[in-house]
Design an enzyme around this catalytic site. Sequence first.
Site, PDB file in Angstrom:
ATOM      1  N   CYS A 135      43.787  45.864  45.187  1.00 45.33           N
ATOM      2  CA  CYS A 135      43.893  44.727  44.265  1.00 45.33           C
ATOM      3  C   CYS A 135      43.698  45.136  42.803  1.00 45.33           C
ATOM      4  CB  CYS A 135      42.925  43.620  44.658  1.00 45.33           C
ATOM      5  SG  CYS A 135      41.190  44.118  44.737  1.00 45.33           S
ATOM      6  N   ASP A 174      46.359  36.011  40.981  1.00 43.36           N
ATOM      7  CA  ASP A 174      45.647  36.616  42.113  1.00 43.36           C
ATOM      8  C   ASP A 174      46.574  37.557  42.874  1.00 43.36           C
ATOM      9  OD1 ASP A 174      44.117  37.219  44.337  1.00 43.36           O
ATOM     10  OD2 ASP A 174      43.377  35.173  44.589  1.00 43.36           O
ATOM     11  N   HIS A 193      45.978  38.993  45.808  1.00 45.15           N
ATOM     12  CA  HIS A 193      45.550  39.189  47.191  1.00 45.15           C
ATOM     13  C   HIS A 193      46.484  38.606  48.245  1.00 45.15           C
ATOM     14  CE1 HIS A 193      41.808  39.932  44.956  1.00 45.15           C
ATOM     15  NE2 HIS A 193      41.512  40.730  45.961  1.00 45.15           N
TER      16      HIS A 193
END
Length: 496
Positions: free
Chosen positions: A129, A382, A384
């Site tokens: 990430c 994000d 993820h």
Amino acid sequence: MNPSAASARCEGRSPEDELIDDWLFLSSDSASPPSPEVSRSQETEDRGQLKSKLISAWNSVKYGWSLKQKSKFSKSSAVIMFGQSYELGDHDEKERFRRSFASRLWLTYRRGFPQLEGCSLTTDSGWGCVLRTGQMLLAQGLLLHLMPPGWTWSVSPHAVKDDMDLPAIRRTDGAERGPDAKEEPTERGRKLSLGSLLDRPMEATHRRVASWFADHPTAPFGIHQLVELGKSSGKKAGDWYGPSIAAHILRKAVAASADLPNLVVYVAQDCTIYLEDVKRLCEQPFPQPWKSVIILVPVRLGGQDLNPSYITCVKKLLTLQCCIGIIGGKPKHSLFFVGFQGMCSVVHIIIVVLSCWMSVLSLLLFFPWPCCAKDDHVLYLDPHYCQPTVDIAKENFPLESFHCKYPRKMSFSRMDPSCTIGFYAKGQMDFESLCTAVNEALSISAETYPMFIFAEGKSQEEEGTYTPPNNIAYIQRKTERRSVDTSSSMDEFVLL
């Protein structure tokens, strides 16, 4: 995220291992049963790949569900993103914000890409990430470098998309076509929308930038290249990469790329931007102009938790147009910070005016005003959500998975203190303006301790040989010096 499981599988494979794998593909008629050692090796490999797939599936379910949960934004206070202000109470401003946010490149976990060198991993789910947020920061810098000011993706989410399957029209010869003949759709193909046909040059550059971040060994800023460059810092696929390590990897990646001869990346050392070092990187023989520069500043804004006194300074930096975002996040959970929505200015004025009446002030502080404390949030992308790998070799390859339509936000108090702040300057005059604007923003935190500083001269160490320490950050406060354990934080190190 715990990368230990992925890291354990990422060991070097010998030529004998490759021969064994090939031999195992033979049919039972042409080979004798494998030995117990081979069976155990293959079983371990299969278990590793299965575990990798399960982690990817879990992340897809976990973050895919939350991705579609829209964050609520107040109409009473402006949203700041990459130096631009948007009043969401106005319909046109809200649409302008939506278009601008959806135009940012969104780089996430991917699955199904070619194996990373030295291991069997075909996904970065669970450990990559920080590299993905680093990619997003670099992508924002490249959009400023290559696109005209104010560029937005021309395709509206409510209209036909470039990467949408459209029915192809079967063309028939005039001799075969009768008076009542109709054109019928045949196999589904990919076509460009009207908006992109009108904006073809910019769309071609947009696609080219996206392709540089493809999950393929040949992509200059893809996960394969970043992992390879991380080996010189003692990292390998499956390890945890901190924001500071990611900054140095990005510097090496841009330096190794032949696609960007007029762009350099400078990484600040010990929270100091040395002007002589930047000048040395950017200057070219007359009459060539300065090279453009991306400046990355790894910092640590507190010990175990974020020091609240730095929040105002972070917000001030995010209001600058030269700021290209922050590689940050929550502990062990990296996010790409792009802006914020601050306290409602009207409520703030009321609090100041009534501050002399302590009883009233106390009531205001403890009453849950909807546009006061709850609006002090940082906006982010994000990484993820785990998506399938996109084959960029295809003409008009899909672009949807490189863009996100849903802005998310979280409280500043949840921000991990370890982060890397990015800036971009097109030329020498822009760099001088950057120094002035950033210094003004940093003056807010001067009473405590500046987040970072500009210094004349050059650094003591050569940039290419600088290796930061691990696990311990030294935080200087005037004459006091104390060590802080950062093992549970986002990064391995940072010097202030």
